[in-house]
Design a protein around this motif. Structure first.
Motif, PDB file in Angstrom:
ATOM      1  N   PHE A   1      38.141   8.147  17.046  1.00  0.00           N
ATOM      2  CA  PHE A   1      38.344   8.737  18.362  1.00  0.00           C
ATOM      3  C   PHE A   1      39.314   7.867  19.138  1.00  0.00           C
ATOM      4  N   PHE A   2      39.809   8.404  20.258  1.00  0.00           N
ATOM      5  CA  PHE A   2      40.672   7.577  21.091  1.00  0.00           C
ATOM      6  C   PHE A   2      40.548   7.960  22.547  1.00  0.00           C
TER       7      PHE A   2
ATOM      8  N   ALA B   1      33.570   7.495  26.223  1.00  0.00           N
ATOM      9  CA  ALA B   1      33.418   6.700  25.003  1.00  0.00           C
ATOM     10  C   ALA B   1      31.933   6.495  24.686  1.00  0.00           C
ATOM     11  N   PHE B   2      31.130   6.197  25.704  1.00  0.00           N
ATOM     12  CA  PHE B   2      29.681   6.044  25.512  1.00  0.00           C
ATOM     13  C   PHE B   2      29.087   7.326  24.920  1.00  0.00           C
ATOM     14  N   ASN B   3      29.413   8.480  25.524  1.00  0.00           N
ATOM     15  CA  ASN B   3      28.886   9.767  25.036  1.00  0.00           C
ATOM     16  C   ASN B   3      29.351  10.063  23.615  1.00  0.00           C
ATOM     17  N   THR B   4      30.597   9.742  23.308  1.00  0.00           N
ATOM     18  CA  THR B   4      31.143   9.980  21.966  1.00  0.00           C
ATOM     19  C   THR B   4      30.404   9.145  20.922  1.00  0.00           C
ATOM     20  N   ILE B   5      30.220   7.876  21.195  1.00  0.00           N
ATOM     21  CA  ILE B   5      29.516   6.990  20.259  1.00  0.00           C
ATOM     22  C   ILE B   5      28.060   7.433  20.094  1.00  0.00           C
ATOM     23  N   ASP B   6      27.421   7.791  21.194  1.00  0.00           N
ATOM     24  CA  ASP B   6      26.028   8.246  21.158  1.00  0.00           C
ATOM     25  C   ASP B   6      25.890   9.512  20.311  1.00  0.00           C
ATOM     26  N   LYS B   7      26.721  10.508  20.581  1.00  0.00           N
ATOM     27  CA  LYS B   7      26.576  11.809  19.906  1.00  0.00           C
ATOM     28  C   LYS B   7      27.043  11.791  18.457  1.00  0.00           C
TER      29      LYS B   7
ATOM     30  N   GLU C   1      26.487   0.577  25.660  1.00  0.00           N
ATOM     31  CA  GLU C   1      27.295   0.428  26.880  1.00  0.00           C
ATOM     32  C   GLU C   1      28.650  -0.108  26.479  1.00  0.00           C
ATOM     33  N   ILE C   2      29.671   0.454  27.078  1.00  0.00           N
ATOM     34  CA  ILE C   2      31.014   0.046  26.698  1.00  0.00           C
ATOM     35  C   ILE C   2      31.858  -0.147  27.946  1.00  0.00           C
ATOM     36  N   ASP C   3      32.626  -1.215  27.957  1.00  0.00           N
ATOM     37  CA  ASP C   3      33.555  -1.469  29.050  1.00  0.00           C
ATOM     38  C   ASP C   3      34.937  -1.642  28.438  1.00  0.00           C
ATOM     39  N   LEU C   4      35.682  -0.549  28.411  1.00  0.00           N
ATOM     40  CA  LEU C   4      36.999  -0.564  27.788  1.00  0.00           C
ATOM     41  C   LEU C   4      37.958  -1.543  28.473  1.00  0.00           C
TER      42      LEU C   4
END
Length: 190
Positions: free
Chosen positions: A5-6, A26-32, A39-42
């Motif tokens: 993903f990007f 990004a959080f939702n993408t990784i979760d699903k 938790e992600i802080d880009l």
């Protein structure tokens, strides 16, 4: 094939735009996709150029894999070609082959307007909104829930509705929105 993903993040003169919406997607993408609530802080991965307008592209799966910066020049869009497809682009997949294939059907237009299951969704690079004389309406079922779209919905500057192709005639104008251009009214036609 490995799912990648990007995120595309706007950076102008060192300023990072709307990072909280990119973090949430990004959080939702990784979760699903991986079942990981992480938790992600880009922002921690971004070392932005200090001068100029850039598109920061962050590639990831469960982890951040790559961060690159590209000078940005917006694509001029004045016309859209309606194309029909059952494409699934509910996540910002790195593999855009199917979208690129649809884009090739634009027949001299600047971009495409994708219709899925009888409903208008998005262009190849942006969410879309239509003005009905009172307010801006965006499709309730976009291909991808863009970060600018999500921010404008939260701010109540745009509103969701199902939009069929035959509904277009009731609208007076349209706009595109994405992380790089923000919200831009199009002076053109479908």
């Amino acid at each position: 094939m490995k799912k990648l993903f990007f995120e595309t993040i706007k950076i102008e003169d060192g300023k990072i735009f709307n990072i909280e919406y990119h973090n949430q997607r990004a959080f939702n993408t990784i979760d699903k996709n991986f079942g990981i609530k992480k938790e992600i802080d880009l922002k921690k991965f971004i070392n932005p150029p200090k001068s100029g307008l850039f598109r920061c592209k962050i590639v990831y799966d469960k982890d951040i894999l790559d961060v690159k910066y590209y000078p940005y020049k917006p694509r001029v869009i004045k016309s859209l070609k309606v194309v029909y497809s059952n494409i699934d682009y509910s996540f910002k997949y790195l593999n855009r082959d199917e979208l690129n294939s649809l884009f090739e059907k634009r027949e001299g237009c600047d971009d495409i307007l994708i219709v899925k299951d009888g409903l208008i969704t998005d262009t190849s690079i942006a969410n879309i909104a239509f003005f009905d004389r009172n307010r801006w309406i965006t499709p309730r079922k976009p291909l991808l829930k863009g970060t600018t779209r999500e921010r404008l919905l939260k701010e109540r500057k745009i509103f969701e509705e199902d939009i069929r192709i035959e509904d277009i005639k009731r609208f007076k104008k349209f706009a595109i929105m994405n992380a790089m251009v923000g919200f831009v009214e199009i002076k053109g036609h479908l």
